[in-house]
Design a protein around this motif. Structure first.
Motif, short mmCIF file in Angstrom:
data_model
loop_
_atom_site.label_atom_id
_atom_site.label_comp_id
_atom_site.label_asym_id
_atom_site.label_seq_id
_atom_site.Cartn_x
_atom_site.Cartn_y
_atom_site.Cartn_z
N GLU A 1 62.10 22.31 69.52
CA GLU A 1 61.17 22.78 68.49
C GLU A 1 60.20 21.68 68.02
O GLU A 1 59.39 21.92 67.14
CB GLU A 1 61.94 23.35 67.29
CG GLU A 1 62.85 24.50 67.62
CD GLU A 1 62.12 25.76 68.06
OE1 GLU A 1 60.89 25.86 67.89
OE2 GLU A 1 62.79 26.68 68.58
N GLU A 2 60.31 20.50 68.63
CA GLU A 2 59.48 19.35 68.27
C GLU A 2 59.56 19.06 66.76
O GLU A 2 58.57 18.82 66.09
CB GLU A 2 58.04 19.55 68.72
CG GLU A 2 57.89 19.67 70.22
CD GLU A 2 56.46 19.85 70.67
OE1 GLU A 2 55.58 19.14 70.14
OE2 GLU A 2 56.23 20.71 71.54
N TYR A 3 60.80 19.10 66.26
CA TYR A 3 61.07 18.80 64.86
C TYR A 3 61.02 17.29 64.67
O TYR A 3 61.58 16.56 65.47
CB TYR A 3 62.46 19.33 64.48
CG TYR A 3 62.96 18.88 63.14
CD1 TYR A 3 62.54 19.52 61.98
CD2 TYR A 3 63.83 17.79 63.02
CE1 TYR A 3 62.98 19.11 60.75
CE2 TYR A 3 64.27 17.37 61.78
CZ TYR A 3 63.84 18.03 60.65
OH TYR A 3 64.27 17.62 59.42
N PRO A 4 60.37 16.77 63.67
CA PRO A 4 59.66 17.44 62.57
C PRO A 4 58.15 17.54 62.76
O PRO A 4 57.44 17.92 61.83
CB PRO A 4 59.99 16.55 61.38
CG PRO A 4 60.01 15.17 61.97
CD PRO A 4 60.58 15.35 63.38
N LYS A 5 57.64 17.23 63.94
CA LYS A 5 56.18 17.22 64.16
C LYS A 5 55.57 18.63 64.15
O LYS A 5 54.64 18.89 63.40
CB LYS A 5 55.86 16.53 65.47
CG LYS A 5 54.39 16.41 65.76
CD LYS A 5 54.13 15.74 67.09
CE LYS A 5 52.65 15.77 67.38
NZ LYS A 5 52.34 15.35 68.73
N LEU A 6 56.08 19.53 64.99
CA LEU A 6 55.52 20.88 65.10
C LEU A 6 56.18 21.85 64.13
O LEU A 6 55.52 22.62 63.45
CB LEU A 6 55.66 21.39 66.53
CG LEU A 6 55.14 22.79 66.82
CD1 LEU A 6 53.64 22.89 66.53
CD2 LEU A 6 55.41 23.17 68.28
N TYR A 7 57.50 21.81 64.07
CA TYR A 7 58.26 22.69 63.20
C TYR A 7 59.09 21.87 62.21
O TYR A 7 59.63 20.83 62.57
CB TYR A 7 59.25 23.55 64.00
CG TYR A 7 58.64 24.70 64.76
CD1 TYR A 7 58.53 25.96 64.18
CD2 TYR A 7 58.19 24.54 66.06
CE1 TYR A 7 57.99 27.03 64.88
CE2 TYR A 7 57.64 25.60 66.78
CZ TYR A 7 57.55 26.84 66.17
OH TYR A 7 57.02 27.91 66.86
N GLY A 8 59.18 22.38 60.98
CA GLY A 8 60.11 21.86 60.00
C GLY A 8 61.29 22.82 59.92
O GLY A 8 61.30 23.86 60.55
N ARG A 9 62.29 22.44 59.13
CA ARG A 9 63.44 23.33 58.91
C ARG A 9 63.40 23.88 57.50
O ARG A 9 63.10 23.15 56.56
CB ARG A 9 64.75 22.57 59.09
CG ARG A 9 65.08 22.20 60.48
CD ARG A 9 66.55 21.75 60.54
NE ARG A 9 66.71 20.67 61.48
CZ ARG A 9 67.29 19.52 61.23
NH1 ARG A 9 67.80 19.26 60.04
NH2 ARG A 9 67.40 18.61 62.17
N SER A 10 63.74 25.14 57.36
CA SER A 10 63.82 25.80 56.06
C SER A 10 65.15 26.52 55.95
O SER A 10 65.70 26.97 56.96
CB SER A 10 62.68 26.81 55.89
OG SER A 10 61.43 26.17 55.93
N LYS A 11 65.64 26.66 54.74
CA LYS A 11 66.89 27.39 54.49
C LYS A 11 66.58 28.84 54.16
O LYS A 11 65.51 29.16 53.63
CB LYS A 11 67.64 26.76 53.32
CG LYS A 11 68.16 25.37 53.61
CD LYS A 11 68.89 24.82 52.41
CE LYS A 11 69.36 23.40 52.69
NZ LYS A 11 70.04 22.82 51.52
N CYS A 12 67.54 29.71 54.45
CA CYS A 12 67.36 31.13 54.15
C CYS A 12 68.71 31.81 54.02
O CYS A 12 69.73 31.29 54.45
CB CYS A 12 66.55 31.81 55.25
SG CYS A 12 67.37 31.85 56.85
N ASP A 13 68.67 32.99 53.44
CA ASP A 13 69.79 33.91 53.48
C ASP A 13 69.51 34.91 54.60
O ASP A 13 68.41 35.45 54.69
CB ASP A 13 69.94 34.68 52.17
CG ASP A 13 70.47 33.82 51.04
OD1 ASP A 13 71.22 32.86 51.32
OD2 ASP A 13 70.13 34.09 49.87
#
Length: 151
Positions: free
Chosen positions: A83-95
């Motif tokens: 996912e090319e983290y953290p350059k292209l995509y970041g991570r988010s939390k969810c339910d």
């Protein structure tokens, strides 16, 4: 006895990682936990024309179908790289509101907001579509995302 170190971490996949064959190659330790939705987001293809990828953006009136995976430390490293983290995509939390009625806390990847809505390649679209089919999910949300990038 397995020596795999699982994180108490769930990953909510909404794009090509819903394709079970691809996910198995990318994250061989991942355990498929079922399907569900994350609310308050919509699917969009974002990126460069012909090279756009699925993304989610906030929209209180929408929801996104996801596959939930329990992942290992090695899986997380593999996903971050893919996912090319953290350059292209970041991570988010969810339910994740699971189809069985339970709610699981998870993370998902969210593309940098500077990327515009654009068109995916045919092959990428088909790989994502296969993921929907692999999980018996309605492709309507995917088709809506594709229609938006064609406007």
């Amino acid at each position: 006895m397995s020596n795999i170190k699982y994180l108490d971490l769930y990953y909510a996949a909404y794009g090509s990682n819903m394709n079970l064959e691809e996910m198995k190659k990318r994250c061989p330790d991942a355990k498929h936990e079922g399907t569900g939705t994350i609310e308050g987001y919509e699917l969009l293809f974002c990126g460069e024309a012909g090279r756009a990828y699925l993304n989610v953006r906030p929209n209180s009136a929408k929801k996104v179908n996801v596959c939930l995976f329990k992942i290992s430390e090695n899986d997380l490293k593999s996903l971050d790289e893919y996912e090319e983290y953290p350059k292209l995509y970041g991570r988010s939390k969810c339910d994740v509101f699971m189809d069985d009625g339970s709610i699981k806390q998870a993370f998902f990847y969210e593309m940098d907001p500077s990327y515009e809505i654009s068109t995916p390649s045919e092959s990428y679209y088909r790989r994502v579509e296969q993921g929907f089919l692999d999980n018996d999910l309605d492709t309507r949300f995917l088709e809506e995302a594709y229609a938006k990038c064609k406007r």
